[in-house]
Design an enzyme around this catalytic site. Structure first.
Site, PDB file in Angstrom:
ATOM      1  N   LYS A  44      35.312  59.343   6.585  1.00  0.00           N
ATOM      2  CA  LYS A  44      34.954  60.900   5.967  1.00  0.00           C
ATOM      3  C   LYS A  44      33.333  60.675   5.503  1.00  0.00           C
ATOM      4  O   LYS A  44      32.932  59.524   5.192  1.00  0.00           O
ATOM      5  CB  LYS A  44      35.818  61.163   4.912  1.00  0.00           C
ATOM      6  CG  LYS A  44      35.385  62.488   4.040  1.00  0.00           C
ATOM      7  CD  LYS A  44      35.510  63.536   4.852  1.00  0.00           C
ATOM      8  CE  LYS A  44      35.261  64.975   4.110  1.00  0.00           C
ATOM      9  NZ  LYS A  44      35.261  66.036   5.051  1.00  0.00           N
ATOM     10  N   CYS A 127      27.197  69.809   6.998  1.00  0.00           N
ATOM     11  CA  CYS A 127      28.348  70.289   6.147  1.00  0.00           C
ATOM     12  C   CYS A 127      28.156  71.673   5.891  1.00  0.00           C
ATOM     13  O   CYS A 127      27.211  71.913   5.226  1.00  0.00           O
ATOM     14  CB  CYS A 127      28.738  69.420   5.105  1.00  0.00           C
ATOM     15  SG  CYS A 127      30.228  70.160   3.987  1.00  0.00           S
TER      16      CYS A 127
END
Ligand code: SIN
Length: 308
Positions: A44, A127
């Site tokens: 992640k 992101c």
């Protein structure tokens, strides 16, 4: 068929791997990826401090895709740095995905995670889900500044995960930045931000953060992903290794990414929906597709998309 591939000098036993974010936050999830048929373990995207992420519901799957606004839930870079030696013992490359909440976070994390010696580092400039923080990859100057800073502290192959671009002028501008920053590979694309999915029955959005806005993934984004893989493949004339991410649900989707120029393929939505068994299915389906088309190995079709 041998579906192994090489990116920036690192050999992957299979061209399929998880996209950062999909089943890769906790130690248990990362170890499970290591024991699965995945060709790599991708962490992640990590921040300096651990994060719970955005409020829930923050992921919604629907026919054709998904929308998420996870908000970078992760264990913090220190935990991933500690885990990397254990993950590497599972015998496949480990890609550490580095994010940050401000520009200074990136070199800090990159230096510390580099010291733990993952096989590769992916710098996430894309992101779409941190309220008030635009995607860095849409700011060419900020991207260049940041990439030059992290490049100084990263000793392993360094890749960049970019957001989707929708105009050739933006592909060229970012291509020029990439070529000045010592980038070893690209990951194209992150989710398509910021989409909005509506439940017409309940007359409501489907995820909670940001009023329902989030990153789109799954089949619906495949043409956007393929266009970005192809555009950057052409800009770098086939010399920049590319991981194709976006819209891969079956072996033919993966084949399309390879034709556009990808050397490997990451999966997000389909992994979340189907679980780790998806890797074996995709490998079988891609092998069938390559056999059917008479290709003996991945490289034989890479970038070979024909134009009319
Ligand atoms: C998220 O955690 O919100 C997704 C991360 C990303 O898309 O880079």
């Amino acid at each position: 068929m041998d579906l192994s591939t090489t990116i920036a000098g690192v050999r992957f036993p299979s061209c399929f791997m998880n996209a950062s974010g999909a089943l890769c936050v906790t130690r248990e999830e990362l170890l499970a990826l290591g024991r699965s048929c995945a060709g790599a373990i991708v962490t992640k995207s990590m921040t300096v401090e651990p994060r719970d992420g955005n409020s829930t519901p923050r992921y919604y799957g629907f026919s054709g895709g998904s929308i998420n606004s996870m908000g970078l839930p992760n264990l913090g870079y220190r935990a991933y740095a500690e885990l990397i030696p254990e993950l590497k013992r599972l015998g496949k490359p480990v890609i550490a995905s580095v994010a940050g909440l401000c520009e200074d976070d990136f070199p800090t994390i990159a230096a510390m995670i580099d010291a733990a010696k993952p096989d590769l580092i992916e710098v996430n400039l894309s992101c779409p889900n941190i309220p008030g923080k635009p995607q860095i990859g849409y700011d060419a100057e900020a991207s260049e500044r940041l990439l030059k800073r992290v490049r100084k502290v990263i000793t392993v192959p360094m890749g960049v995960k970019l957001p989707p671009y929708f105009d050739p002028a933006h592909h060229s501008a970012m291509g020029a930045v990439i070529s000045r920053c010592g980038v070893d590979f690209l990951n194209l694309i992150n989710s398509v931000g910021n989409g909005l999915v509506v439940d017409p029955e309940r007359e409501v959005v489907v995820i909670k953060p940001k009023g329902g806005f989030g990153g789109l993934g799954g089949s619906i984004i495949k043409p956007v992903a393929l266009a970005n893989v192809r555009a950057f493949w052409k800009i770098f004339e086939g010399r920049m290794p590319i991981i194709g991410t976006g819209g891969v649900v079956n072996g033919v989707d993966a084949f399309e990414h390879l034709l556009c120029g990808a050397s490997a393929v990451q999966i997000g939505t389909v992994l979340v929906e189907e679980g780790l068994g998806v890797f074996r299915r995709l490998e079988t389906e891609l092998t069938e597709q390559l056999d059917k088309k008479g290709y003996k190995k991945l490289e034989d079709c890479r970038g070979k998309l024909k134009e009319l």
